[in-house]
Design a protein around this motif. Structure first.
Motif, PDB file in Angstrom:
ATOM      1  N   SER A  70     103.199 -50.765  17.393  1.00 20.02           N
ATOM      2  CA  SER A  70     103.038 -49.478  16.724  1.00 20.02           C
ATOM      3  C   SER A  70     103.379 -48.380  17.718  1.00 20.02           C
ATOM      4  CB  SER A  70     101.615 -49.310  16.186  1.00 20.02           C
ATOM      5  OG  SER A  70     100.670 -49.340  17.225  1.00 20.02           O
ATOM      6  N   SER A  89     103.736 -48.240  12.093  1.00 21.79           N
ATOM      7  CA  SER A  89     103.041 -49.496  12.352  1.00 21.79           C
ATOM      8  C   SER A  89     103.160 -50.403  11.145  1.00 21.79           C
ATOM      9  CB  SER A  89     101.566 -49.254  12.685  1.00 21.79           C
ATOM     10  OG  SER A  89     100.835 -48.922  11.514  1.00 21.79           O
ATOM     11  N   ASN A  91     100.725 -51.537   9.586  1.00 22.52           N
ATOM     12  CA  ASN A  91      99.664 -51.148   8.662  1.00 22.52           C
ATOM     13  C   ASN A  91      99.903 -49.796   8.019  1.00 22.52           C
ATOM     14  OD1 ASN A  91      98.327 -53.473   9.475  1.00 22.52           O
ATOM     15  ND2 ASN A  91      97.354 -52.413  11.171  1.00 22.52           N
ATOM     16  N   ASN A  92     101.020 -49.168   8.310  1.00 20.12           N
ATOM     17  CA  ASN A  92     101.308 -47.820   7.841  1.00 20.12           C
ATOM     18  C   ASN A  92     102.508 -47.885   6.902  1.00 20.12           C
ATOM     19  OD1 ASN A  92     101.636 -45.059   7.592  1.00 20.12           O
ATOM     20  ND2 ASN A  92     101.552 -44.651   9.781  1.00 20.12           N
ATOM     21  N   GLN A  93     102.674 -46.893   6.086  1.00 14.17           N
ATOM     22  CA  GLN A  93     103.813 -46.834   5.174  1.00 14.17           C
ATOM     23  C   GLN A  93     105.112 -46.457   5.891  1.00 14.17           C
ATOM     24  OE1 GLN A  93     103.765 -47.641   1.876  1.00 14.17           O
ATOM     25  NE2 GLN A  93     101.694 -48.350   2.285  1.00 14.17           N
ATOM     26  N   THR A  94     105.010 -45.885   7.089  1.00 13.47           N
ATOM     27  CA  THR A  94     106.185 -45.387   7.797  1.00 13.47           C
ATOM     28  C   THR A  94     106.654 -46.398   8.836  1.00 13.47           C
ATOM     29  OG1 THR A  94     105.377 -43.139   7.497  1.00 13.47           O
ATOM     30  CG2 THR A  94     107.094 -43.463   9.155  1.00 13.47           C
TER      31      THR A  94
END
Length: 163
Positions: A70, A89, A91-94
């Motif tokens: 990340s 990351s 776990n992120n949308q980006t």
């Protein structure tokens, strides 16, 4: 011909980053500095400091994609005020971004090592490709560790000031 980016290659790239004084390593996919599109995977070891910078040439857009780990991307106005804070990351949308020429930015790995894919317009001329922020410490300056600690917590509207 083709080149595969797999976990073994990323492990090797990050091992090289850990041996580098800058805590970074690059694997270029373009043939040379004259290539019209520059493409590389960059290994970012924990603690690397990428001095805030921008690419002033009107054709020097920059695209970044997360490959492992990340990262935090901060974008700034010309005075050093944070204008965007983006975490890439799993776990992120980006997972990536394309930035326009003249965008002040820095990137740092979060929670350990990371790897990114960087794509830029070529050719690459090391003499005039990057402008570094005068409001941030130079690489290897004592203040770079302070900047990294600040950057991890910085929010939109914040401005770095050396302590």
């Amino acid at each position: 011909m083709y080149r595969v980016v797999d976990q073994a290659l990323l492990d090797e790239l990050l091992a090289q980053a850990h041996q580098s004084p800058r805590k970074r390593s690059h694997l270029a996919f373009h043939a040379d500095f004259e290539a019209p599109v520059q493409r590389m995977v960059i290994g970012l070891a924990a603690g690397t400091y990428v001095r805030p910078h921008m690419h002033p040439q009107m054709n020097k857009w920059e695209m970044l994609f997360l490959v492992r780990g990340s990262v935090l991307l901060l974008m700034f106005d010309p005075q050093g005020v944070v204008t965007e804070r983006i975490v890439f990351s799993a776990n992120n949308q980006t997972c990536g971004i394309e930035m326009a020429p003249g965008t002040w930015h820095t990137i740092l790995p979060l929670e350990g090592d990371a790897a990114i894919l960087e794509v830029k317009q070529g050719p690459y001329d090391p003499a005039d490709v990057t402008a570094f922020a005068d409001w941030a410490p130079a690489e290897q300056d004592a203040g770079s560790d302070d900047f990294l600690r600040w950057a991890e917590m910085a929010q939109v509207g914040d401005k770095y000031s050396a302590s």
